[in-house]
Design an enzyme around this catalytic site. Structure first.
Site, PDB file in Angstrom:
ATOM      1  N   ASP A 226      -4.700   1.274 -12.403  1.00  0.00           N
ATOM      2  CA  ASP A 226      -4.381   2.144 -11.286  1.00  0.00           C
ATOM      3  C   ASP A 226      -4.168   1.337 -10.003  1.00  0.00           C
ATOM      4  OD1 ASP A 226      -4.102   4.885 -10.395  1.00  0.00           O
ATOM      5  OD2 ASP A 226      -5.982   4.618  -9.318  1.00  0.00           O
ATOM      6  N   GLU A 273       0.441   0.741 -12.718  1.00  0.00           N
ATOM      7  CA  GLU A 273       0.722   1.974 -11.976  1.00  0.00           C
ATOM      8  C   GLU A 273       1.327   1.555 -10.640  1.00  0.00           C
ATOM      9  OE1 GLU A 273       0.682   4.188  -8.988  1.00  0.00           O
ATOM     10  OE2 GLU A 273      -1.496   3.942  -9.081  1.00  0.00           O
ATOM     11  N   ASP A 327      -2.408  13.867 -11.426  1.00  0.00           N
ATOM     12  CA  ASP A 327      -2.424  14.316 -10.037  1.00  0.00           C
ATOM     13  C   ASP A 327      -1.278  15.270  -9.706  1.00  0.00           C
ATOM     14  OD1 ASP A 327      -4.735  13.075  -9.142  1.00  0.00           O
ATOM     15  OD2 ASP A 327      -3.706  11.220  -8.597  1.00  0.00           O
TER      16      ASP A 327
END
Length: 439
Positions: A226, A273, A327
């Site tokens: 991430d 990411e 998300d």
């Protein structure tokens, strides 16, 4: 073998006479489904997890992607876990199973397990051993059925968590993590996580990161890391600030942690990411490391960014394309929220790709599958055609509904598997990696 060669690799636990000739070293197109284990009907591993693997195999899927497995943190978020190494005991199918291999397990995980015991208390070590046994059995079940596991590694640790308490020397003081203001928020994002003291980590040869990468390799075939852009530059905010506007960019460590880990572990099976404000330096580092990046279909039609990297004509083989992430709204919820101008643009893209479907959300799944990206991932909610009520998380909103969505029992039908399999086959992604055997 090119930009994907470092991550499309056979797991080191499965031996073949000639590693260079495994099916994992190809660029075969493939697809998968994102479903966190807490979203299984019972919210745990066990029979339901095995049945999901069977359903994925029947649907022609190669990947099961999930969110971080750590104990959930503030608001139930798996991205603010009190441990970067431990798994959540809430996932255990048999939390009372006897344990007899504690000494060997503690020796193997000696870097972090006693730190976690001091933080979590008696029984913590036994729970981690139980988890490793259950997880290893699940991964062993999935592998011969052609299903591989994709994990998720939050870049930051939770404030006051086991890692922060045990290794305070590895973190800066007086500042916290966040993101700068952008078109979505004038205040920026104030995350509040501790920021790494990269010079201190360098003096220790990045041992903490090496062990973290090692743990990820124990659990997953590939792991998404991430907020990859923070390795180039990260947003630092004074501790106690009301919002993130007063922060500033500070240079990250670049490729050094990855190089240190590769010297110890070999190639790193990672997905970068690379969402958000991505600079040429971030993309340069990603390509130097040979890591695939991400493209998100819901970002492909932003009228304010007519040539952003998520636009379909900008997709590349070294992408993993997603309909949306944890998300984002579900693809049906997103579609139903579009204004007419954007919806017309989406419909035109679907028509150009020749993937029209009576259900727009299925047309969008097929549009993602048509991408040149080597791997395509869809959320389970999207396969089911669920609306915004099934959204996994709304960033910045403290709501008990976040992270709580669960699959209904009986939802994984044979008909649904056949429909997904047909779409997968049409796009040339059908069980592309196959079983873990040698050519």
């Amino acid at each position: 073998p090119g930009p994907l060669g470092c991550w499309l690799r056979l797991d080191r636990g499965i031996q073949c006479p000639s590693p260079q000739m495994t099916v994992w070293s190809t660029r075969a197109r493939s697809s998968g489904v994102q479903l966190h284990p807490t979203s299984l009907p019972g919210g745990r591993l066990g029979d339901e997890a095995y049945r999901f693997v069977d359903w994925l195999a029947a649907a022609g899927q190669t990947w099961w992607q999930m969110l971080p497995l750590g104990p959930p943190g503030e608001g139930g978020s798996p991205y603010k876990s009190p441990s970067a190494f431990a798994a959540s005991a809430e996932l255990l199918a048999d939390p009372d199973a006897p344990v007899r291999e504690l000494a060997a397990f503690r020796e193997r995980e000696r870097y972090w397990i006693d730190d976690w015991k001091r933080f979590a208390g008696e029984g913590a070590v036994a729970d981690q051993l139980r988890f490793d046994r259950e997880w290893g059995a699940l991964r062993g079940y999935a592998a011969p059925r052609g299903v591989r596991l994709i994990g998720d590694m939050p870049i930051y640790v939770a404030p006051g968590g086991a890692d922060h308490r045990t290794h305070p020397e590895l973190f800066q003081r007086g500042v916290v993590a966040g993101a700068p203001p952008d078109k979505f928020t004038d205040l920026g994002q104030l995350w509040g996580n501790p920021l790494y003291d990269w010079p201190a980590l360098r003096r220790r040869r990045y041992r903490w990161w090496v062990e973290r990468f090692r743990r990820a390799r124990e659990l997953f075939d590939i792991c998404r890391i991430d907020h990859f852009r923070a390795f180039v530059a990260y947003w630092t905010v004074p501790e106690g600030a009301a919002d993130a506007r007063g922060g500033h960019w500070r240079r990250g460590p670049g490729r050094a942690p990855f190089d240190a880990a590769r010297r110890r572990l070999g190639e790193l099976p990672l997905i970068a990411e690379n969402l958000g404000k991505i600079t040429p330096a971030v993309e340069r580092l990603r390509r130097e490391l040979g890591l695939p990046g991400m493209a998100v279909l819901q970002f492909a039609f932003d009228p304010e960014e007519p040539d952003n990297p998520h636009r379909l004509h900008n997709h590349r083989a070294d992408n993993v394309v997603y309909t949306g992430t944890h998300d984002h709204d579900t693809i049906r919820g997103w579609w139903e929220s579009l204004d007419e101008a954007v919806r017309s643009e989406v419909e035109a893209a679907i028509a150009r790709a020749g993937v029209e479907d009576e259900q727009p959300w299925w047309a969008l799944i097929r549009l993602a599958y048509a991408s040149p990206a080597t791997v395509a991932i869809v959320q389970m909610q999207d396969v089911l055609g669920l609306g915004g009520e099934a959204r996994m998380n709304v960033p910045g909103l403290v709501d008990p509904r976040n992270w709580s969505w669960r699959l209904e029992r009986g939802a994984l039908t044979d008909e649904l598997a056949e429909r997904l399999r047909n779409a997968t086959k049409e796009a040339g992604r059908l069980a592309a990696l196959g079983s873990p055997s040698c050519d």
